[in-house]
Design a protein around this motif. Structure first.
Motif, PDB file in Angstrom:
ATOM      1  N   GLN A 103       0.850  -1.180   0.000  1.00 50.43           N
ATOM      2  CA  GLN A 103       0.000   0.000   0.000  1.00 50.43           C
ATOM      3  C   GLN A 103       0.898   1.246   0.000  1.00 50.43           C
ATOM      4  OE1 GLN A 103      -2.137   0.820   3.717  1.00 50.43           O
ATOM      5  NE2 GLN A 103      -1.134  -0.883   4.725  1.00 50.43           N
ATOM      6  N   LEU A 120      -2.848   1.951  -2.037  1.00 53.29           N
ATOM      7  CA  LEU A 120      -3.459   1.445  -3.252  1.00 53.29           C
ATOM      8  C   LEU A 120      -4.125   2.588  -4.007  1.00 53.29           C
ATOM      9  CD1 LEU A 120      -5.171  -1.840  -1.971  1.00 53.29           C
ATOM     10  CD2 LEU A 120      -2.884  -1.564  -2.941  1.00 53.29           C
ATOM     11  N   SER A 156      -4.568   4.254   2.251  1.00 53.82           N
ATOM     12  CA  SER A 156      -3.651   3.523   3.112  1.00 53.82           C
ATOM     13  C   SER A 156      -4.339   3.287   4.451  1.00 53.82           C
ATOM     14  CB  SER A 156      -2.354   4.310   3.316  1.00 53.82           C
ATOM     15  OG  SER A 156      -1.428   3.575   4.096  1.00 53.82           O
ATOM     16  N   ASN A 164      -5.671  -8.399   0.274  1.00 51.91           N
ATOM     17  CA  ASN A 164      -5.102  -7.170   0.797  1.00 51.91           C
ATOM     18  C   ASN A 164      -6.154  -6.443   1.631  1.00 51.91           C
ATOM     19  OD1 ASN A 164      -4.222  -4.385   1.007  1.00 51.91           O
ATOM     20  ND2 ASN A 164      -2.753  -4.819  -0.609  1.00 51.91           N
ATOM     21  N   THR A 171      -6.268  -3.497   2.830  1.00 52.04           N
ATOM     22  CA  THR A 171      -6.564  -2.136   2.381  1.00 52.04           C
ATOM     23  C   THR A 171      -7.527  -2.154   1.196  1.00 52.04           C
ATOM     24  OG1 THR A 171      -4.408  -1.382   3.159  1.00 52.04           O
ATOM     25  CG2 THR A 171      -5.532   0.015   1.557  1.00 52.04           C
TER      26      THR A 171
END
Length: 484
Positions: free
Chosen positions: A81, A83, A95, A127, A129
């Motif tokens: 990140q 992203l 983030s 992920n 995030t």
């Protein structure tokens, strides 16, 4: 854990972003990234692996080519990140810092609503995030989306979102992690660590309250959602994670650690020749102990940091133990024939501290007394990625408890959750015989001359804010808002 830094400036912000993010390198060990925006070129992002090289080395090229007046950066303990996300909110960078315990449930709910998809990371995980961004995108605007994501997550989540207009900063609902705002004439910044902007010409503005959402622009900071009244900030930030020059809720990390060592000394009756801290986080604790007890502070080993990364960085425990050992260089004259009292921030698995103790005996130490600066860790953190242990049985306390229960013929799997909770509470109470037995066994197993943990009530007193505002789950198992 992980850390973040963001800047909204009237001028180019890349220099501030680079150094502000780098000042969070102590919080994460796996990935790092920066995203900037300017009107001419749009968004520009870079992410690098920092497992074997520092942030500055990895991003030295980007800092010379990136241009932008708005930017966010992060140091991550796991997922890549920030992203970049394109949605009905427009394009934004995101983030996060936190932990999601119910990711499978949330992913299923998103799949059930429509044709969502997630990119798998190399280990097969989603992920976190990206999952947060997907939750945010369920709502019509970013503020509603941020709050929806935070309320949906079992765990904790602090969020930074950068758009072409500014940076949205949202502290997690119970304020488990900090968010600090800095300002100067032409810019404002948002930071996990309050010290990260001081050398960049910013002065402290304020800290966000629990659950507060703001938007940060070059001109100022506007609150979009008011803070809540309940707070459970992580106490371990002061004990270990926080950098010595930081402060949270107005309480200095370095001062808190001095207080810890002082209160440890008040309750102690051993008479070692010297007091030492396991570097780096144990050092201030040891100075506080030495000042209060009158026993000389010394450094019987020196931490060699130029080439060795942080000891918890590798995913394999034996590698972490090796790195921890290789970083400590003995000072033979301060060890040979000496009675040593060592203060470490905590004992998690016990492998590293046990190895350090053997190392000191082999170097000629006569006695090694251990004083952890926090109580025994009995529960794996549910709210932050303090440890990615697969099981609570990785904790030395739980392994010792298992041995005790086997001796007593007790089968935990046959007991109710209420019975198990009552048992654990007795072992968490420093005034019970169960606690004393557990601590004695840990000391013998790790070959300490003596072992005495910091008491929970003393540790809370060392912080100096109301206990109801502190998360103490990893020591006493107290639920997130049980004491509120």
């Amino acid at each position: 854990m992980g850390g973040f830094f963001g800047v909204a400036s009237k001028e180019d912000c890349v220099f501030d972003l680079f150094f502000g993010t780098d000042y969070h390198s102590h919080l994460g060990t796996r990935r790092a990234g920066m995203v900037v925006y300017n009107r001419q070129q749009g968004f520009d992002r870079a992410i690098h692996n920092i497992e074997n090289a520092p942030f500055r080395t990895k991003f030295d090229k980007e800092v010379n080519v990136m241009k932008g007046n708005i930017g966010i950066g992060c140091i991550s303990d796991y997922e890549p990140q920030p992203l970049m996300v394109r949605s009905h909110h427009g394009t934004y960078a995101i983030s996060t810092v936190g932990k999601i315990n119910n990711s499978d449930k949330l992913i299923k709910e998103l799949f059930d609503k429509g044709h969502s998809h997630f990119l798998e990371m190399s280990g097969g995980d989603i992920n976190a995030t990206e999952l947060v961004a997907s939750l945010i995108n369920q709502k019509e605007n970013l503020v509603e989306g941020i709050r929806y994501a935070q309320e949906s997550i079992d765990g904790s989540m602090t969020i930074l979102i950068m758009t072409p207009k500014g940076i949205y900063a949202a502290r997690d609902l119970l304020g488990r992690t900090p968010v600090s705002i800095g300002k100067r004439q032409d810019a404002h910044c948002v930071s996990f660590e309050s010290f990260a902007y001081l050398n960049l010409g910013y002065v402290a503005d304020r800290e966000l309250g629990p659950g507060e959402i703001v938007v940060v622009t070059p001109e100022g900071v506007q609150t979009l959602m008011q803070p809540g009244k309940k707070m459970k900030i992580c106490t371990f930030l002061w004990v270990y994670y926080g950098y010595p020059s930081s402060s949270y809720e107005g309480i200095s990390v370095e001062k808190m650690r001095y207080n810890c060592g002082s209160l440890l000394a008040e309750r102690d009756d051993v008479k070692p020749d010297i007091v030492a801290g396991i570097p780096d986080s144990g050092t201030a604790h040891a100075i506080g102990y030495a000042n209060r007890s009158g026993i000389p502070f010394s450094r019987p080993f020196i931490k060699y940091t130029p080439t060795w990364p942080r000891s918890f960085m590798p995913s394999i425990q034996t590698q972490r133990d090796l790195i921890a050992k290789m970083k400590l260089i003995p000072v033979q004259d301060l060890i040979q024939g000496k009675k040593l009292l060592l203060i470490d921030d905590s004992i998690v698995r016990g492998t590293q501290l046990g190895g350090t103790t053997e190392f000191l005996y082999q170097s000629g130490a006569k006695e090694v007394h251990i004083r952890p600066a926090c109580p025994p860790l009995l529960f794996s953190c549910k709210y932050l990625n303090f440890s990615r242990s697969a099981s609570e049985m990785d904790l030395i306390t739980r392994r010792v408890l298992r041995d005790i229960q086997k001796e007593q013929g007790y089968a935990p799997e046959q007991s109710s959750p209420e019975e198990e909770e009552a048992i654990l509470k007795r072992y968490a109470d420093p005034d019970t015989e169960e606690y004393k037995d557990m601590v004695e066994r840990i000391g013998k197993q790790l070959n300490f001359t003596s072992l005495c943990y910091h008491r929970l009530d003393d540790m809370i007193a060392s912080v100096g804010i109301d206990r109801c505002k502190l998360c103490t789950y990893c020591w006493d198992g107290a639920a997130k808002d049980e004491e509120q």
